[in-house]
Structure formats: C-alpha cells, structure tokens
Write an enzyme that holds these catalytic residues in place. Sequence first.
Site, PDB file in Angstrom:
ATOM      1  N   CYS A  27       2.199  13.247 -16.605  1.00  0.00           N
ATOM      2  CA  CYS A  27       1.672  14.411 -17.293  1.00  0.00           C
ATOM      3  C   CYS A  27       0.155  14.314 -17.386  1.00  0.00           C
ATOM      4  CB  CYS A  27       2.281  14.522 -18.686  1.00  0.00           C
ATOM      5  SG  CYS A  27       1.552  15.820 -19.724  1.00  0.00           S
ATOM      6  N   ASP A  81       6.383   4.723  -1.170  1.00  0.00           N
ATOM      7  CA  ASP A  81       7.691   5.305  -0.858  1.00  0.00           C
ATOM      8  C   ASP A  81       8.868   4.673  -1.581  1.00  0.00           C
ATOM      9  OD1 ASP A  81       8.143   2.850   0.664  1.00  0.00           O
ATOM     10  OD2 ASP A  81       6.948   3.799   2.246  1.00  0.00           O
ATOM     11  N   GLY A 112       2.174  -4.483   9.063  1.00  0.00           N
ATOM     12  CA  GLY A 112       2.039  -3.057   9.303  1.00  0.00           C
ATOM     13  C   GLY A 112       0.850  -2.395   8.660  1.00  0.00           C
ATOM     14  N   HIS A 120      -1.035   1.494  -4.648  1.00  0.00           N
ATOM     15  CA  HIS A 120      -1.428   2.905  -4.687  1.00  0.00           C
ATOM     16  C   HIS A 120      -0.474   3.765  -5.507  1.00  0.00           C
ATOM     17  CE1 HIS A 120      -3.626   1.963  -0.690  1.00  0.00           C
ATOM     18  NE2 HIS A 120      -4.482   1.957  -1.683  1.00  0.00           N
ATOM     19  N   ASN A 123       2.513  -6.872  13.440  1.00  0.00           N
ATOM     20  CA  ASN A 123       2.034  -5.522  13.718  1.00  0.00           C
ATOM     21  C   ASN A 123       2.084  -5.282  15.230  1.00  0.00           C
ATOM     22  OD1 ASN A 123       0.795  -3.013  13.500  1.00  0.00           O
ATOM     23  ND2 ASN A 123      -0.802  -3.749  12.102  1.00  0.00           N
ATOM     24  N   GLN A 147       0.826  -1.200   0.000  1.00  0.00           N
ATOM     25  CA  GLN A 147       0.000   0.000   0.000  1.00  0.00           C
ATOM     26  C   GLN A 147       0.864   1.255   0.000  1.00  0.00           C
ATOM     27  OE1 GLN A 147      -2.204  -1.739   3.611  1.00  0.00           O
ATOM     28  NE2 GLN A 147      -3.737  -0.398   2.713  1.00  0.00           N
ATOM     29  N   ASN A 148       2.155   1.093   0.211  1.00  0.00           N
ATOM     30  CA  ASN A 148       3.059   2.227   0.377  1.00  0.00           C
ATOM     31  C   ASN A 148       3.547   2.742  -0.973  1.00  0.00           C
ATOM     32  OD1 ASN A 148       2.782   1.747   3.135  1.00  0.00           O
ATOM     33  ND2 ASN A 148       4.528   0.343   3.147  1.00  0.00           N
ATOM     34  N   ALA A 183       8.053  -4.934  12.347  1.00  0.00           N
ATOM     35  CA  ALA A 183       8.536  -5.761  11.243  1.00  0.00           C
ATOM     36  C   ALA A 183      10.058  -5.804  11.194  1.00  0.00           C
ATOM     37  CB  ALA A 183       7.994  -5.229   9.923  1.00  0.00           C
TER      38      ALA A 183
END
Length: 258
Positions: free
Chosen positions: A132, A109, A197, A124, A223, A106-107, A242
């Site tokens: 663009c 980063d 997490g 995501h 978690n 889901q991250n 984790a």
Amino acid sequence: MSEMHSDSRMQQAAQVIADSHHLIAFTGAGISAESGIPTFRGDNGIWQRYDPRVLETGFFRQNPAESWRAIRDIFYATAADTRPNPGHHVLADWEQHGLLHHIITQNIDDLHHRAGSRSVSEYHGSIRFLRCQKTGKTVPFTEQTLEESMDDRGVPVSPWGGILKPDFVFFGEGIPLKAASRSELEARNCDVMLVIGSTGEVYPAAQLPEIAAKGGAWIIEINPQRSNFTPWITDIYLPYPAGEALPALAALIGGLRS
C-alpha cells in the site's frame, strides 16, 4: 558418463563445492529463463516489447493504470503456469542437506521459494506481495485479491485507501534494507559463491560477487553465455544452463561423498 560429467571444470567445481564451509548462490534472470520467464534485456527481452518507464516510480505515481496494465501482462499473466526447474530444486535440496547456506536472488518471481528454498534474500523484492502506497503495509498477492481491489481506472487499491504497488524494486527505488544487509553479509562470509545466470550488468547487485571475490571466495559461474564477471572474477566457468549443470554437479558431489 556424459560429456558434461566428464568436463574437468565440472569435476573441479564439484570438488570445490563439496569442500566448502560457507557456500552461497547468487542467481539472475538466466535461471528463471529456463522456466519460461523472459529476461528483460537481449533480443527477445521484455524491454523490446514494453517501455521501461512503466516501472519508474514517478511514472507509476502519475500513470498507475498504464503501469498496471503492463505489470499484469509482464509479471502476473503467466506466473501461475511457471514452475521451478531442476536448477531451483537442486539448490533447495542442497539447503535442506546443509550444503548451501543462502541464496541471493535478483529475481522477483518466487521460484526459489516455490522450489523449497527458505534461506533467500530477494534483492529486488518479490511478486508475492503488494504494498500500500499510503500506509506501507503489504498484502499477499492473489489474482482474486487483485481483481477485487480494482477501482474504476483498473488500479488496485488497498483496504487502507492507497494504491497497491507490487513489492519489488522499481527504477528510482532503493534496495530493501534487510535484503541488502543480509546479502552483503553473506557475500563477505562465504568461501564459495555460485553465480548463476547473471549478466553482471545490474548494480548494485553486481557488486556482491565482486565483494565475495575480494574476500577470497571461489567464484563458480554457471551461464551459457559469458558475463561481465567471467573475464575477471570467475575462477571456474561452466558454460551450461543451470537446469543441466546443477543436477550434474549434484551427481558428481554425491559420488565424492559416497
């Protein structure tokens, strides 16, 4: 032997992972928080400091300069100083040795890729690219690219004349089709899913562990705090960070295989 290594839940989880045929991981904000990236929700979450509207598609179209000021601060200001933690590295190592088949994250980063993982569905999207809004084409993100593309409003513009938007999902946007399809396929085919997490609050992503559980897969949750998954689909709950639990599991699995 540490208390974590002697925990019977850890030993059971290690055995289940070692015996798996199609192991996948589903990761949420918790694993990145251990690398210093703040979560969105909670007492110290990003939404305590910023208006969530800055990541709404309609607001971005009408107020791109305001959105971009927040986006740079939230997502890019500290990205270069953030590093994958031991949890990310264990998952990458398991993939390289054929134990882990895929990561659904889901991250946004990019820490899984930076740790060396290659079979990753970024559910995501990712901060690695800018898209663009005129042509749909993407360009790799670099700070230099961002600075050189800024117009007099402080909004980055692509070589094709469209506003650049980070290539991750804003509120009001759908999940990228390729990531959604691959993630659901992996959830249906796995026999063990590590849920790491994730709070289980964000849909449709939270459906994926549910799909895996309904298909008969073991759900091993890592978690420190109990999640929405814990009471009803989690088979083994490991209440540890984790970055500590995954290296401990790796050591236990190494002992089982030696």
